[in-house]
Scaffold this motif. Structure first.
Motif, PDB file in Angstrom:
ATOM      1  N   ILE A 179      12.504   3.114   4.740  1.00 54.53           N
ATOM      2  CA  ILE A 179      12.010   4.402   4.266  1.00 54.53           C
ATOM      3  C   ILE A 179      12.622   5.314   5.395  1.00 54.53           C
ATOM      4  N   GLY A 180      13.027   6.486   4.920  1.00 54.31           N
ATOM      5  CA  GLY A 180      13.507   7.501   5.697  1.00 54.31           C
ATOM      6  C   GLY A 180      14.906   7.549   6.175  1.00 54.31           C
ATOM      7  N   VAL A 181      15.606   8.687   5.760  1.00 58.02           N
ATOM      8  CA  VAL A 181      16.947   8.758   6.298  1.00 58.02           C
ATOM      9  C   VAL A 181      17.230   8.573   7.656  1.00 58.02           C
ATOM     10  N   LYS A 182      16.354   9.359   8.455  1.00 60.36           N
ATOM     11  CA  LYS A 182      16.320   9.295   9.902  1.00 60.36           C
ATOM     12  C   LYS A 182      16.424   7.973  10.291  1.00 60.36           C
ATOM     13  N   GLY A 241       0.804  -1.193  -0.012  1.00 60.82           N
ATOM     14  CA  GLY A 241      -0.146  -0.132   0.038  1.00 60.82           C
ATOM     15  C   GLY A 241       0.659   1.294   0.189  1.00 60.82           C
ATOM     16  N   LEU A 242       1.869   1.141   0.938  1.00 53.26           N
ATOM     17  CA  LEU A 242       2.508   2.630   0.879  1.00 53.26           C
ATOM     18  C   LEU A 242       3.403   2.709  -0.292  1.00 53.26           C
ATOM     19  N   GLU A 247      -5.972  14.662 -11.630  1.00 52.04           N
ATOM     20  CA  GLU A 247      -6.603  13.835 -12.232  1.00 52.04           C
ATOM     21  C   GLU A 247      -7.477  12.898 -11.103  1.00 52.04           C
ATOM     22  N   ALA A 248      -6.791  12.767  -9.853  1.00 52.47           N
ATOM     23  CA  ALA A 248      -7.223  12.193  -8.759  1.00 52.47           C
ATOM     24  C   ALA A 248      -6.898  12.385  -7.542  1.00 52.47           C
ATOM     25  N   GLU A 249      -7.607  12.147  -6.437  1.00 51.67           N
ATOM     26  CA  GLU A 249      -7.283  12.183  -5.101  1.00 51.67           C
ATOM     27  C   GLU A 249      -6.947  10.839  -4.665  1.00 51.67           C
ATOM     28  N   ILE A 250      -5.869  10.869  -3.809  1.00 53.03           N
ATOM     29  CA  ILE A 250      -5.413   9.607  -3.343  1.00 53.03           C
ATOM     30  C   ILE A 250      -5.559   9.589  -1.760  1.00 53.03           C
ATOM     31  N   VAL A 251      -6.422   8.516  -1.504  1.00 54.72           N
ATOM     32  CA  VAL A 251      -6.646   8.192  -0.021  1.00 54.72           C
ATOM     33  C   VAL A 251      -6.033   6.923   0.619  1.00 54.72           C
ATOM     34  N   LEU A 252      -5.189   7.004   1.561  1.00 54.42           N
ATOM     35  CA  LEU A 252      -4.553   5.827   1.984  1.00 54.42           C
ATOM     36  C   LEU A 252      -5.019   5.638   3.556  1.00 54.42           C
ATOM     37  N   ILE A 253      -5.665   4.268   3.787  1.00 53.55           N
ATOM     38  CA  ILE A 253      -6.179   4.073   5.026  1.00 53.55           C
ATOM     39  C   ILE A 253      -5.573   2.857   5.630  1.00 53.55           C
ATOM     40  N   ASP A 254      -5.239   3.076   6.991  1.00 55.10           N
ATOM     41  CA  ASP A 254      -4.668   1.970   7.681  1.00 55.10           C
ATOM     42  C   ASP A 254      -5.033   2.176   8.847  1.00 55.10           C
ATOM     43  N   ARG A 255      -4.971   1.083   9.830  1.00 58.29           N
ATOM     44  CA  ARG A 255      -5.548   1.178  11.151  1.00 58.29           C
ATOM     45  C   ARG A 255      -4.261   1.816  12.083  1.00 58.29           C
ATOM     46  N   HIS A 256      -3.067   1.860  11.639  1.00 52.87           N
ATOM     47  CA  HIS A 256      -1.689   2.305  12.404  1.00 52.87           C
ATOM     48  C   HIS A 256      -1.413   3.579  11.359  1.00 52.87           C
ATOM     49  N   ASN A 257      -0.935   4.546  12.305  1.00 55.16           N
ATOM     50  CA  ASN A 257      -0.445   5.602  11.556  1.00 55.16           C
ATOM     51  C   ASN A 257       1.026   5.621  10.990  1.00 55.16           C
ATOM     52  N   PHE A 258       1.422   4.628  11.129  1.00 58.38           N
ATOM     53  CA  PHE A 258       2.886   4.440  10.725  1.00 58.38           C
ATOM     54  C   PHE A 258       3.099   2.837   9.778  1.00 58.38           C
ATOM     55  N   VAL A 317       3.290   7.549   8.469  1.00 56.65           N
ATOM     56  CA  VAL A 317       2.637   7.760   7.288  1.00 56.65           C
ATOM     57  C   VAL A 317       2.211   9.122   7.109  1.00 56.65           C
ATOM     58  N   ARG A 318       1.686   9.776   8.103  1.00 59.59           N
ATOM     59  CA  ARG A 318       1.291  11.114   7.723  1.00 59.59           C
ATOM     60  C   ARG A 318       2.357  12.125   6.959  1.00 59.59           C
TER      61      ARG A 318
END
Length: 413
Positions: free
Chosen positions: A386-389, A13-14, A29-40, A64-65
């Motif tokens: 994902i993420g340099v940090k 998904g990500l 062209e579109a709006e993207i909506v990502l849904i998950d029960r965790h915010n990471f 994810v935000r």
């Protein structure tokens, strides 16, 4: 404007959301909506190193935000409860979400093959599983250090892992190293010979993703470490105090870990479409449902027959990551009125860690094992984070571990 809903913030998904946003950047062209029960997003390949104390738990999660801050994407922290294909609605715990195009990437759940898991069973799919297991292992040693009943002591010091795939093998090796190389020196009253780590596999071999020679080498390495590996040994029953094998043997253990297999998320299993025996929806060469071309599926949710072998692709992260490119491209082409592309899978190889400074690897037909394979395992998966940090944090965790050893504290959360 069309709404593209993506269910799940795992690898499938990500990465689909990231690739699709790049395909549509600068367009409306579109709006993207990502849904998950965790915010990471959880980087699951390193979960066993969380249990071993080699990496801090928060260093393998990515918020994810951050996607919404950098790209035109909306994230909704919700639990998906059902999907209405005819009404093109996603039913969640916080109301319904309408969609025009849908991507199913909810991942999988543990497959118990008809057995009933006891409450104390450990699964190994989420961050809390890794931390909870780590705490439990330390608690078992604390209890055994002070236990005077020999039978109870044996139960505390017996660990059973069910499933000899990549997850089970890597976890068994890390648990062995955690106990014997890090923890036991702090428990003077525990004899190392009292500890029993068993890995049960129902088939004739472990880690089927690699060739027979590497699988045999991995088996010998585990046994040399002291892990008891029982092949062709299915579990007939799970109980609060252990397991019963199909041979009738009962093994008493306070620690029971299940890594024997997965099946599709129950939301996917409930869809009124063609599915396989694992509940995965059957997709065509374009990775969408034959009767619902607006619905794409990938990873653990999709049953895709590889035309080169005639066999379904396994539920692995490598498969999901390759499928994200085709799904994102096809959605963008669909929105532009263009023809969609067929998915072609190219196996890139497999890496399996067997504890500190040892791994087996099979890359593009080349097979090798040992220190180099272990360094390659760390390098490849570190680069995929994902993420340099996060990469900097994990690299520092590893460096500190090499200098001072892994952390041995029990985390109270």
């Amino acid at each position: 404007m069309s709404t593209v809903a993506i269910l799940g913030a795992g690898f499938g998904g990500l990465y689909t959301a990231r690739l699709l946003e790049k395909e549509l950047r600068g367009k409306k062209e579109a709006e993207i909506v990502l849904i998950d029960r965790h915010n990471f997003h959880l980087f699951t390949p390193m979960l066993h190193e969380i249990t071993a104390g080699k990496i801090e738990p928060r260093h393998v999660v990515w918020p994810v935000r951050l996607l919404g801050r950098r790209w035109r994407l909306t994230f909704l922290e919700r639990r998906v409860e059902a999907i209405d294909l005819d009404g093109r609605r996603i039913l969640t715990d916080r109301g319904a979400v309408k969609y025009d195009l849908l991507v199913l990437a909810l991942g999988s759940v543990t497959n118990f093959y008809g057995l009933h898991p006891p409450p104390q069973l450990f699964q190994f799919k989420e961050l809390r599983d890794a931390v909870r297991l780590r705490n439990h292992l330390i608690e078992c040693l604390e209890g055994a250090e002070q236990e005077t009943d020999p039978a109870r002591r044996r139960t505390l010091l017996t660990l059973v892992l069910v499933g000899g795939g990549c997850t089970g093998v890597e976890l068994a090796a890390e648990i062995h190293d955690l106990i014997f190389k890090s923890l036991l020196r702090f428990y003077r009253h525990i004899d190392p010979k009292e500890i029993r780590i068993l890995l049960l596999e129902a088939t004739p071999r472990i880690i089927p993703c690699v060739g027979e020679s590497l699988a045999q080498l991995a088996l010998e390495t585990l046994r040399q470490k002291g892990v008891e590996v029982k092949l062709e040994t299915p579990v007939a029953e799970m109980m609060p105090d252990g397991v019963v094998l199909t041979t009738g043997e009962k093994i008493r253990a306070d620690t029971l870990i299940w890594t024997a297999g997965v099946r599709a998320n129950p939301v996917i299993e409930a869809l009124p479409v063609a599915k396989d025996h694992l509940g995965r929806v059957r997709v065509n060469e374009h990775l969408h449902l034959p009767d619902h071309p607006e619905v794409y599926a990938l990873g653990d949710c999709a049953h895709f027959l590889d035309p080169s072998t005639g066999q379904p692709l396994p539920p692995t992260g490598q498969v999901a990551l390759q499928q994200t490119k085709t799904v994102a491209a096809n959605i963008a082409r669909h929105l532009r009125g263009q023809g969609v592309l067929a998915f072609r899978y190219q196996h890139q190889g497999d890496l399996v860690s067997l504890g500190s400074r040892y791994a087996v690897a099979e890359i593009r037909g080349y097979r090798f094992a040992g220190l180099f394979a272990w360094v390659l395992w760390r390098t490849v998966f570190w680069a995929k984070m994902i993420g340099v940090k996060n990469r900097v944090r994990v690299a520092l965790d590893w460096a500190i571990g090499l200098l001072f050893g892994p952390d041995t504290s029990r985390l109270e959360w």
